[in-house]
Design a protein around this motif. Structure first.
Motif, PDB file in Angstrom:
ATOM      1  N   THR A 148       0.811  -1.225   0.000  1.00  0.00           N
ATOM      2  CA  THR A 148       0.000   0.000   0.000  1.00  0.00           C
ATOM      3  C   THR A 148       0.843   1.272   0.000  1.00  0.00           C
ATOM      4  O   THR A 148       0.426   2.282  -0.569  1.00  0.00           O
ATOM      5  CB  THR A 148      -0.924   0.008   1.226  1.00  0.00           C
ATOM      6  OG1 THR A 148      -0.139  -0.079   2.439  1.00  0.00           O
ATOM      7  CG2 THR A 148      -1.880  -1.177   1.176  1.00  0.00           C
ATOM      8  N   ARG A 149       2.016   1.255   0.616  1.00  0.00           N
ATOM      9  CA  ARG A 149       2.829   2.473   0.706  1.00  0.00           C
ATOM     10  C   ARG A 149       3.854   2.584  -0.418  1.00  0.00           C
ATOM     11  O   ARG A 149       4.122   3.679  -0.916  1.00  0.00           O
ATOM     12  CB  ARG A 149       3.552   2.546   2.051  1.00  0.00           C
ATOM     13  CG  ARG A 149       2.624   2.799   3.229  1.00  0.00           C
ATOM     14  CD  ARG A 149       3.418   2.942   4.521  1.00  0.00           C
ATOM     15  NE  ARG A 149       2.554   3.232   5.651  1.00  0.00           N
ATOM     16  CZ  ARG A 149       2.177   4.460   6.027  1.00  0.00           C
ATOM     17  NH1 ARG A 149       2.633   5.522   5.356  1.00  0.00           N
ATOM     18  NH2 ARG A 149       1.393   4.635   7.065  1.00  0.00           N
ATOM     19  N   THR A 305      -6.917   0.426   1.825  1.00  0.00           N
ATOM     20  CA  THR A 305      -5.640   0.178   2.507  1.00  0.00           C
ATOM     21  C   THR A 305      -5.848  -0.633   3.777  1.00  0.00           C
ATOM     22  O   THR A 305      -5.101  -1.574   4.071  1.00  0.00           O
ATOM     23  CB  THR A 305      -4.957   1.508   2.851  1.00  0.00           C
ATOM     24  OG1 THR A 305      -4.676   2.228   1.641  1.00  0.00           O
ATOM     25  CG2 THR A 305      -3.660   1.271   3.602  1.00  0.00           C
ATOM     26  N   THR A 309      -4.441  -4.371   4.629  1.00  0.00           N
ATOM     27  CA  THR A 309      -3.650  -4.596   5.844  1.00  0.00           C
ATOM     28  C   THR A 309      -4.238  -5.725   6.678  1.00  0.00           C
ATOM     29  O   THR A 309      -3.514  -6.608   7.163  1.00  0.00           O
ATOM     30  CB  THR A 309      -3.590  -3.307   6.683  1.00  0.00           C
ATOM     31  OG1 THR A 309      -3.020  -2.247   5.892  1.00  0.00           O
ATOM     32  CG2 THR A 309      -2.748  -3.514   7.933  1.00  0.00           C
TER      33      THR A 309
END
Length: 419
Positions: A148-149, A305, A309
């Protein structure tokens, strides 16, 4: 000047497309009609798995009468658990259209953490297991951050984890390369010797049948309140009686030997918990939405996101739990723990059980059904004294058929929807 009146269109009636043929007055006939309709539209459900199991069991029973003995089936059920728990986490990741290639290495690492802390460091067993699960959760969080990052594809990120955590496992085990777990520990007893008493197994069967009836009844009431079609009470009762008869016979047959292992009961309970989470909670609906179309889910307000996670943390945590159970089953941890075909079998079990590689389709029960298929193949070939090469080839063929059926079902649904 004459006014031209426009005919008023008929009032639109909302139709529950997923269950439009299943009316209260239709009974069993309506259910059969709905079932055939789903088959024609490409929604095969568990039908291919059931047919496959029947074929596999029939062939192996014909070749070796011991295969369907109560003793062998009891062992088969317990042997399913460790990889089945890992496959349950893989199902969660597949539902959002991602993949985790490191579940085998994570399970081996968690087994090493458990052994080192429990045996070498003298921690209590529950604390050692908790440390292993925490390590798995942290690993899953790291994977989600990479995706996601930093935009690292899950295929690449988890492939790196496969190699890295395998090396960390070898480092923890040290030069000896193996650690034995005490046979008198609760972990080993639970995995090897804990079986449900016969009387309690029948009580659990009755409770399961009652749960099927009352949960179905509650769902039917909710659907009627929402003006949607619902199963009739008589049909729900028949389904519960079928569950009672099927599970009752299975419990009676397995009780002819050692009975049902508590570890298998715990695995089934875990599958039911995830089934509830995926089908009856907002988080579960978000998981399916992200797997169907992540961008559309984001535009509807779903925190994509956060969903990514959560599923990666769950997947790695369940992989860690599977590794702990495998270590307890063998009463040992070594350099081969989590290696070999553990990784591939967990992913194959999820896919064979019905989880789609394309995301958005699958159920928690896919882990249970898929691992039973794989373990049945392994058990049957072992009884026939055949080389492990045959197991890999047969399992690969079954996996290819499962993916082919999924692809054909997708095309059929697309054609049916366009029509």
């Amino acid at each position: 000047m004459t006014e031209i009146s426009t005919p008023t269109p008929p009032a639109r009636t909302d139709i529950d497309r997923a269950d439009e043929r299943l009316r209260d007055d239709a009974g069993v006939r309506g259910t059969l009609t709905a079932f055939t309709g789903r088959i024609r539209s490409g929604d095969l459900g568990v039908l291919p798995i059931i047919i496959g199991l029947v074929i596999i069991w029939t062939v192996f029973q014909a070749l070796n009468p011991i295969f369907l003995s109560s003793a062998n089936l009891g062992n088969l059920a317990v042997e399913c658990v460790s990889v089945g728990v890992i496959a349950l986490g893989v199902v969660c990741v597949l539902l959002v259209g991602q993949i985790d290639l490191s579940v085998g290495s994570v399970s081996g690492l968690s087994a090493a953490v458990t052994a080192v802390t429990f045996v070498n460091q003298r921690w209590p067993s529950w604390l050692a297991v908790l440390a292993a699960l925490a390590a798995g959760a942290v690993i899953g969080w790291l994977y989600s951050q990479l995706l996601t990052r930093f935009g690292v594809p899950s295929f690449v990120g988890t492939l790196a984890g496969l190699l890295g955590f395998l090396g960390l496992q070898l480092y923890l085990l040290g030069s000896k390369g193996a650690i034995n777990l005490p046979f008198d520990s609760q972990l080993v007893f639970f995995a090897q010797l804990a079986f449900v008493p016969a009387w309690l197994s029948y009580v659990l069967v009755v409770l399961a049948a009652a749960a099927v009836f009352f949960t179905g009844l509650a769902l039917a009431r909710e659907r009627r309140v929402a003006k949607l079609s619902a199963r009739s009470t008589s049909l729900l009762a028949l389904r519960s009686l079928a569950v009672l008869a099927g599970l009752g016979f299975a419990a009676w047959y397995l009780n002819q030997s050692r009975g049902v292992g508590w570890m298998f009961v715990a695995f089934v309970g875990l599958v039911l918990v995830f089934h509830y989470l995926l089908t009856r909670t907002g988080w579960g609906r978000s998981v399916y939405a992200v797997g169907g179309n992540a961008e559309a889910a984001r535009r509807t307000g779903i925190n994509v996101t956060r969903v990514y996670t959560s599923v990666f943390i769950l997947c790695s945590t369940l992989a860690a739990l599977g590794g702990v159970l495998a270590a307890a089953r063998l009463a040992a941890v070594n350099q081969a723990s989590g290696a070999g075909d553990v990784n591939l079998n967990a992913i194959a079990a999820a896919v064979i059980g019905g989880a789609s590689l394309f995301g958005g389709r699958g159920k928690a029960s896919a882990a249970l059904l898929g691992i039973i298929v794989i373990q049945s193949i392994s058990s049957g070939l072992t009884l026939l004294n055949l080389d492990s090469s045959f197991r890999f080839m047969v399992t690969g063929a079954v996996l290819a058929v499962a993916v082919s059926l999924d692809s054909l079902a997708r095309k059929s649904r697309a054609t049916h929807g366009a029509a």
